[in-house]
Scaffold this active site. Structure first.
Site, mmCIF file in Angstrom:
data_model
loop_
_atom_site.group_PDB
_atom_site.id
_atom_site.type_symbol
_atom_site.label_atom_id
_atom_site.label_comp_id
_atom_site.label_asym_id
_atom_site.label_seq_id
_atom_site.Cartn_x
_atom_site.Cartn_y
_atom_site.Cartn_z
ATOM 1 N N LYS A 131 8.379 77.937 1.512
ATOM 2 C CA LYS A 131 7.721 77.927 0.203
ATOM 3 C C LYS A 131 6.252 77.559 0.334
ATOM 4 O O LYS A 131 5.398 78.127 -0.359
ATOM 5 C CB LYS A 131 8.433 76.940 -0.724
ATOM 6 C CG LYS A 131 7.814 76.849 -2.114
ATOM 7 C CD LYS A 131 8.647 75.999 -3.048
ATOM 8 C CE LYS A 131 8.032 75.946 -4.445
ATOM 9 N NZ LYS A 131 8.895 75.248 -5.415
ATOM 10 N N HIS A 265 28.009 116.892 11.598
ATOM 11 C CA HIS A 265 27.924 116.336 10.251
ATOM 12 C C HIS A 265 29.066 115.352 9.991
ATOM 13 O O HIS A 265 29.678 115.339 8.927
ATOM 14 C CB HIS A 265 27.916 117.452 9.208
ATOM 15 C CG HIS A 265 26.748 118.362 9.350
ATOM 16 N ND1 HIS A 265 26.667 119.586 8.721
ATOM 17 C CD2 HIS A 265 25.594 118.247 10.063
ATOM 18 C CE1 HIS A 265 25.529 120.177 9.049
ATOM 19 N NE2 HIS A 265 24.874 119.379 9.855
#
Length: 510
Positions: A131, A265
């Protein structure tokens, strides 16, 4: 300057502390980290001595003190007077990694021990320092130790670098808390709590996503890909990775056997298990060489020079080869194949992580489920529902067909003969269309289906697919059963003298 070091993973911490000490940092530390630093000749100060407050409750409270969090959190340009008034001195660097919660749940089911390995002070310090990254460096990754020291030595401790460390810090605590929450839900709510957290660590960026206008990257759970996926030639794309997943899942499904799977695929277009991977490849390619062109091949064994030369032949092109291991001689064969990518698991056989969950993105969220596995007992315990029973060879082929079907997009049917997939229909909106498409492709390839077996991952709703199977000479069928027309389907099988088995378990893949 002052640094607070408190780490669970102590790799490299002594060297890091010595580097900080050489830069005139005062070192604060706790518990085992403090003892290690002192034993290593570093002039560390124990946090309890610094705060003049003893550790309490068997170490549960050590760093939760205003002198610690005030020293981390106060804004240097605004709060200096208030800090001085309250005897708060600045802590300029915080180095913390957290209690080994994952290691604990992997080794014990003792809930009291698990609870004690939930870190409280560590995440609080990390979040405090993150922070206040404008003023404080927060180090949570041991791989950053050398880089941090070099930055400090250069005098270029700039905001952008601290911002980068801040992001890592919040990722660190978020992943840690997510792991705890998921564990608690797994233990007490069957894995389906009010919140579900999916976290991963980036392995690499892909060139793009499914299409060039999309960004993409590979993320891993734990360290599976970091440990078991090495690029020997080329870079894996987003689509490559999804195809590799499908091929590896299939090739590794039967344990330590020389299986070869070819996918396009993400769907199988070739599969075989023969006496060695060379022969398996030869037969796997027969199913659909047209679709296999430009596909992905997974080899559950060694890619050697002999197999590499076969894969290198004119008219053959695999965009991706993934093998359990690859010889140097095999790699040399592909030196002139610029578009061929080669990856290895660096092991005797292909590896799979086998997570117990599965999920899929939908618009606005995701659906989450237990992962589907084919149990070895499914075919063993399957019920023969026809007058005719399958032979041992047919049962062996049904086992392959059943596993392939479970890993193929629904609706699907799979035809197998002599441990080789000879036809497949997948992703159809009706099962009979899947059956027709598979037979049509086999005819195009000149493959004889007479004597093969057939697997369907879900029940046949009508007898039409059985009639198609009968015409091409299918001798045995495995399916879940459960249709309201099962009697009609069984009758069709009996009329054609086909053995049919019901497993009672469906394996949809959508």
């Amino acid at each position: 300057m002052r640094a607070l070091l408190s780490v669970s993973d102590k790799s490299g911490i002594v060297e890091f502390a010595k580097g900080l000490e050489a830069l005139n940092f005062e070192i604060l530390s706790t518990g085992g980290t403090y003892k290690l630093l002192k034993d290593s000749g570093i002039k560390a100060v124990e946090v309890s001595e610094y705060t003049q407050s003893p550790q309490m409750f068997d170490g549960r409270v050590k760093t939760l003190h205003p002198k610690i969090h005030g020293g981390i959190l106060f804004k240097r340009d605004k709060d200096a007077d208030e800090a001085a008034k309250n005897g708060i001195e600045a802590i300029d660097l915080v180095c913390v990694n957290l209690y080994p919660f994952k290691e604990t749940i992997n080794k014990t089911d003792d809930f009291d021990e698990i609870i004690e390995n939930i870190d409280i002070g560590g995440p609080t310090m990390v979040r405090s320092a993150a922070k206040n990254f404008a003023n404080v460096m927060i180090v949570t990754d041991k791989n950053d130790y050398d880089r941090v020291l070099k930055i400090l030595q250069s005098g270029k401790n700039e905001l952008e670098f601290r911002k980068e460390l801040m992001i890592k810090a919040f990722e660190h605590t978020a992943a840690y808390d997510s792991m705890i929450a998921n564990y608690m839900n797994s233990r007490f709510n069957g894995g389906f709590g009010a919140k579900q957290f999916i976290t991963g660590t980036k392995v690499f960026d892909t060139r793009y996503g499914e299409n060039p206008h999309q960004k993409g990257a590979l993320y891993e759970f734990e360290d599976f890909y970091s440990k078991n996926f090495t690029a020997l030639k080329g870079e894996a794309s987003f689509n490559n990775m999804t195809d590799i997943h499908g091929a590896v899942m299939l090739a590794s499904s039967f344990g330590n056997v020389p299986a070869v799977a070819i996918c396009k695929h993400a769907n199988p277009c070739g599969f075989a298990i023969k006496s060695n991977v060379y022969e398996s490849y030869i037969d796997a390619l027969k199913c659909d060489p047209l679709s296999a062109y430009g596909g992905v091949i997974a080899i559950n064994g060694t890619l050697d020079r002999h197999l590499a030369q076969k894969l290198h032949e004119k008219g053959t092109f695999m965009e991706v080869i993934v093998a359990a291991n690859v010889t140097d001689e095999a790699l040399e064969v592909f030196a002139d194949k610029k578009k061929t990518k080669i990856f290895t698991h660096n092991s005797e056989f292909l590896k799979r992580a086998n997570e117990q969950f599965d999920f899929k993105h939908i618009d606005g969220g995701f659906v989450y489920q237990e992962r589907d596995f084919v149990c070895k007992s499914e075919l063993k315990d399957a019920k023969c529902v026809t007058d005719k029973e399958a032979t041992k060879a047919q049962i062996d082929d049904m086992l392959i067909a059943w596993q392939v079907a479970a890993l193929t997009k629904s609706n699907c049917v799979v035809y197998v003969k002599d441990s080789m997939m000879v036809a497949i229909g997948m992703g159809m909106t009706s099962r009979v269309d899947a059956a027709r498409a598979a037979v049509a492709k086999a005819n195009d390839m000149g493959l004889d289906l007479n004597g093969c077996v057939l697997a369907s991952e879900a029940f046949f709703p009508f007898r039409d697919s059985i009639d198609i199977a009968a015409k091409v000479g299918v001798k045995a069928i495995v399916q879940p059963g459960g249709s309201i027309r099962d009697d009609e389907v069984i009758k069709a099988a009996n009329e054609a003298n086909i053995a049919m088995y019901f497993t009672g378990k469906r394996h949809f893949l959508h």
